[in-house]
Design a protein around this motif. Structure first.
Motif, PDB file in Angstrom:
ATOM      1  N   PHE A   1      12.566 -11.533  20.259  1.00 28.94           N
ATOM      2  CA  PHE A   1      11.319 -12.261  20.003  1.00 28.94           C
ATOM      3  C   PHE A   1      11.183 -12.591  18.520  1.00 28.94           C
ATOM      4  O   PHE A   1      10.853 -13.723  18.139  1.00 28.94           O
ATOM      5  N   VAL A   2      11.447 -11.612  17.667  1.00 24.55           N
ATOM      6  CA  VAL A   2      11.341 -11.814  16.218  1.00 24.55           C
ATOM      7  C   VAL A   2      12.372 -12.832  15.739  1.00 24.55           C
ATOM      8  O   VAL A   2      12.058 -13.741  14.954  1.00 24.55           O
ATOM      9  N   ILE A   3      13.609 -12.702  16.213  1.00 24.74           N
ATOM     10  CA  ILE A   3      14.669 -13.627  15.811  1.00 24.74           C
ATOM     11  C   ILE A   3      14.323 -15.056  16.242  1.00 24.74           C
ATOM     12  O   ILE A   3      14.512 -16.021  15.489  1.00 24.74           O
ATOM     13  N   ALA A   4      13.799 -15.199  17.460  1.00 23.80           N
ATOM     14  CA  ALA A   4      13.449 -16.527  17.970  1.00 23.80           C
ATOM     15  C   ALA A   4      12.363 -17.175  17.114  1.00 23.80           C
ATOM     16  O   ALA A   4      12.428 -18.371  16.797  1.00 23.80           O
ATOM     17  N   LEU A   5      11.368 -16.390  16.719  1.00 23.75           N
ATOM     18  CA  LEU A   5      10.303 -16.927  15.868  1.00 23.75           C
ATOM     19  C   LEU A   5      10.849 -17.355  14.507  1.00 23.75           C
ATOM     20  O   LEU A   5      10.453 -18.395  13.962  1.00 23.75           O
ATOM     21  N   LEU A   6      11.757 -16.566  13.952  1.00 25.38           N
ATOM     22  CA  LEU A   6      12.347 -16.918  12.661  1.00 25.38           C
ATOM     23  C   LEU A   6      13.164 -18.207  12.764  1.00 25.38           C
ATOM     24  O   LEU A   6      13.140 -19.046  11.855  1.00 25.38           O
ATOM     25  N   ILE A   7      13.877 -18.362  13.874  1.00 24.24           N
ATOM     26  CA  ILE A   7      14.668 -19.583  14.073  1.00 24.24           C
ATOM     27  C   ILE A   7      13.756 -20.802  14.155  1.00 24.24           C
ATOM     28  O   ILE A   7      14.106 -21.887  13.682  1.00 24.24           O
ATOM     29  N   CYS A   8      12.560 -20.627  14.733  1.00 24.25           N
ATOM     30  CA  CYS A   8      11.630 -21.749  14.917  1.00 24.25           C
ATOM     31  C   CYS A   8      11.092 -22.289  13.591  1.00 24.25           C
ATOM     32  O   CYS A   8      10.571 -23.408  13.541  1.00 24.25           O
ATOM     33  N   ILE A   9      11.219 -21.512  12.525  1.00 30.89           N
ATOM     34  CA  ILE A   9      10.718 -21.970  11.225  1.00 30.89           C
ATOM     35  C   ILE A   9      11.474 -23.214  10.764  1.00 30.89           C
ATOM     36  O   ILE A   9      10.879 -24.199  10.308  1.00 30.89           O
ATOM     37  N   ALA A  10      12.803 -23.180  10.893  1.00 35.49           N
ATOM     38  CA  ALA A  10      13.636 -24.290  10.412  1.00 35.49           C
ATOM     39  C   ALA A  10      13.321 -25.612  11.111  1.00 35.49           C
ATOM     40  O   ALA A  10      13.082 -26.629  10.439  1.00 35.49           O
ATOM     41  N   PRO A  11      13.298 -25.670  12.456  1.00 40.31           N
ATOM     42  CA  PRO A  11      12.998 -26.955  13.101  1.00 40.31           C
ATOM     43  C   PRO A  11      11.584 -27.449  12.823  1.00 40.31           C
ATOM     44  O   PRO A  11      11.347 -28.657  12.767  1.00 40.31           O
ATOM     45  N   THR A  12      10.655 -26.518  12.637  1.00 41.73           N
ATOM     46  CA  THR A  12       9.286 -26.928  12.314  1.00 41.73           C
ATOM     47  C   THR A  12       9.244 -27.640  10.964  1.00 41.73           C
ATOM     48  O   THR A  12       8.615 -28.696  10.812  1.00 41.73           O
ATOM     49  N   VAL A  13       9.940 -27.069   9.985  1.00 40.92           N
ATOM     50  CA  VAL A  13      10.019 -27.697   8.657  1.00 40.92           C
ATOM     51  C   VAL A  13      10.709 -29.055   8.754  1.00 40.92           C
ATOM     52  O   VAL A  13      10.294 -30.033   8.111  1.00 40.92           O
ATOM     53  N   MET A  14      11.751 -29.151   9.573  1.00 38.99           N
ATOM     54  CA  MET A  14      12.479 -30.414   9.741  1.00 38.99           C
ATOM     55  C   MET A  14      11.579 -31.512  10.289  1.00 38.99           C
ATOM     56  O   MET A  14      11.599 -32.657   9.815  1.00 38.99           O
ATOM     57  N   LEU A  15      10.781 -31.185  11.305  1.00 40.91           N
ATOM     58  CA  LEU A  15       9.914 -32.185  11.917  1.00 40.91           C
ATOM     59  C   LEU A  15       8.844 -32.664  10.940  1.00 40.91           C
ATOM     60  O   LEU A  15       8.524 -33.854  10.879  1.00 40.91           O
ATOM     61  N   VAL A  16       8.282 -31.735  10.175  1.00 41.56           N
ATOM     62  CA  VAL A  16       7.266 -32.115   9.189  1.00 41.56           C
ATOM     63  C   VAL A  16       7.882 -32.989   8.101  1.00 41.56           C
ATOM     64  O   VAL A  16       7.304 -33.998   7.681  1.00 41.56           O
ATOM     65  N   TYR A  17       9.088 -32.616   7.657  1.00 43.08           N
ATOM     66  CA  TYR A  17       9.775 -33.408   6.634  1.00 43.08           C
ATOM     67  C   TYR A  17      10.103 -34.809   7.154  1.00 43.08           C
ATOM     68  O   TYR A  17       9.929 -35.808   6.454  1.00 43.08           O
ATOM     69  N   ALA A  18      10.580 -34.886   8.402  1.00 42.94           N
ATOM     70  CA  ALA A  18      10.934 -36.179   8.988  1.00 42.94           C
ATOM     71  C   ALA A  18       9.722 -37.094   9.079  1.00 42.94           C
ATOM     72  O   ALA A  18       9.822 -38.306   8.892  1.00 42.94           O
ATOM     73  N   ALA A  19       8.557 -36.509   9.358  1.00 38.27           N
ATOM     74  CA  ALA A  19       7.340 -37.313   9.470  1.00 38.27           C
ATOM     75  C   ALA A  19       6.879 -37.851   8.125  1.00 38.27           C
ATOM     76  O   ALA A  19       6.173 -38.858   8.060  1.00 38.27           O
ATOM     77  N   ASN A  20       7.285 -37.194   7.045  1.00 40.47           N
ATOM     78  CA  ASN A  20       6.846 -37.611   5.709  1.00 40.47           C
ATOM     79  C   ASN A  20       7.938 -38.340   4.932  1.00 40.47           C
ATOM     80  O   ASN A  20       7.842 -38.476   3.709  1.00 40.47           O
ATOM     81  N   MET A  21       8.959 -38.821   5.639  1.00 43.70           N
ATOM     82  CA  MET A  21      10.037 -39.544   4.973  1.00 43.70           C
ATOM     83  C   MET A  21       9.622 -40.946   4.548  1.00 43.70           C
ATOM     84  O   MET A  21      10.240 -41.551   3.681  1.00 43.70           O
ATOM     85  N   TYR A  22       8.567 -41.468   5.179  1.00 41.87           N
ATOM     86  CA  TYR A  22       8.148 -42.826   4.859  1.00 41.87           C
ATOM     87  C   TYR A  22       7.552 -42.886   3.457  1.00 41.87           C
ATOM     88  O   TYR A  22       6.644 -42.123   3.145  1.00 41.87           O
ATOM     89  N   PRO A  23       8.033 -43.793   2.616  1.00 42.65           N
ATOM     90  CA  PRO A  23       7.478 -43.906   1.259  1.00 42.65           C
ATOM     91  C   PRO A  23       6.095 -44.536   1.290  1.00 42.65           C
ATOM     92  O   PRO A  23       5.723 -45.209   2.253  1.00 42.65           O
TER      93      PRO A  23
END
Length: 229
Positions: free
Chosen positions: A122-144
């Motif tokens: 459970f702990v490992i899965a939550l830690l793994i979820c941090i990376a894709p969450t950051v990726m999605l937020v970054y992808a949404a803010n790629m527009y200049p």
């Protein structure tokens, strides 16, 4: 004078695409022109001067004709579009991987070899979820941000407003995606940990509330912008 403003818009939109977007654009810009004319007359300008000032501030609307045929004004270079698609794909893959990791450790039992592997997974899965969450937020803010001209006109102002709305929509969609992806992962993880399937469905109600809160925050932000303008 207002009739002349209407005639002017009929003339400059004569070659516009015969689409609903083109008609909406014409109506929106014409209403803005009327409002500006009324404001100038109320400030003491002569009707003739107010009319010419409004007409000169419209700009070249032909720049917008092609955009009335497109989905929106928010576009990225080909390289950035590929990068954004890759980030989204990797993020989804990592969410699936997080769920797989939990199921793997969960299948080993809660107290296998004296260790609580289910909780560890459970702990490992939550830690793994941090990376894709950051990726999605970054992808949404790629527009200049939209770059306005030094001397902007009505057309440029319309582009900036439209661009801002489309960028906001992209960010909201990414946030919604994060909320529901995490909800789904947490639903299965918590359900398999507790086996309380009759209660864990409440997570989806919580996710719906979070989505409503996000929407409310964006709406309030837009209201504040309108008040400033």
């Amino acid at each position: 004078m207002k009739e002349k403003i209407i005639q002017h818009f009929n003339e400059i939109f004569r070659d516009a695409p015969k689409t609903r977007k083109a008609l909406d654009l014409k109506q929106e810009m014409m209403q803005n022109a009327m409002d500006k004319y009324d404001d100038m007359v109320a400030e003491g300008y002569l009707e003739e001067d107010a009319y010419h000032n409004v007409i000169n501030s419209i700009g070249d609307v032909t720049d917008l004709f092609s955009e009335t045929e497109e989905k929106n004004l928010l576009t990225l270079p080909e390289e950035d579009r590929k990068k954004r698609a890759m980030l989204n794909a990797v993020a989804v893959g990592l969410y699936i991987f997080a769920a797989t990791v939990f199921f793997f450790f969960g299948s080993m039992g809660n107290n296998y070899w004296g260790y609580n592997f289910a909780s560890f997974g459970f702990v490992i899965a939550l830690l793994i979820c941090i990376a894709p969450t950051v990726m999605l937020v970054y992808a949404a803010n790629m527009y200049p941000d939209y770059s306005k001209k030094e001397k902007s006109d009505m057309v440029d102002a319309y582009k900036a407003t439209k661009y801002s709305k489309n960028k906001e929509l992209a960010v909201k969609k990414s946030i919604y995606s994060v909320i529901w992806s995490l909800t789904l992962v947490l639903y299965f993880i918590i359900s398999f940990l507790t086996f309380e399937w009759r209660y864990t469905w409440i997570l989806f109600l919580i996710a719906a509330c979070l989505q409503a809160i996000v929407k409310l925050i964006f709406d309030l932000k837009n209201v504040e912008k309108d008040d400033v303008l």
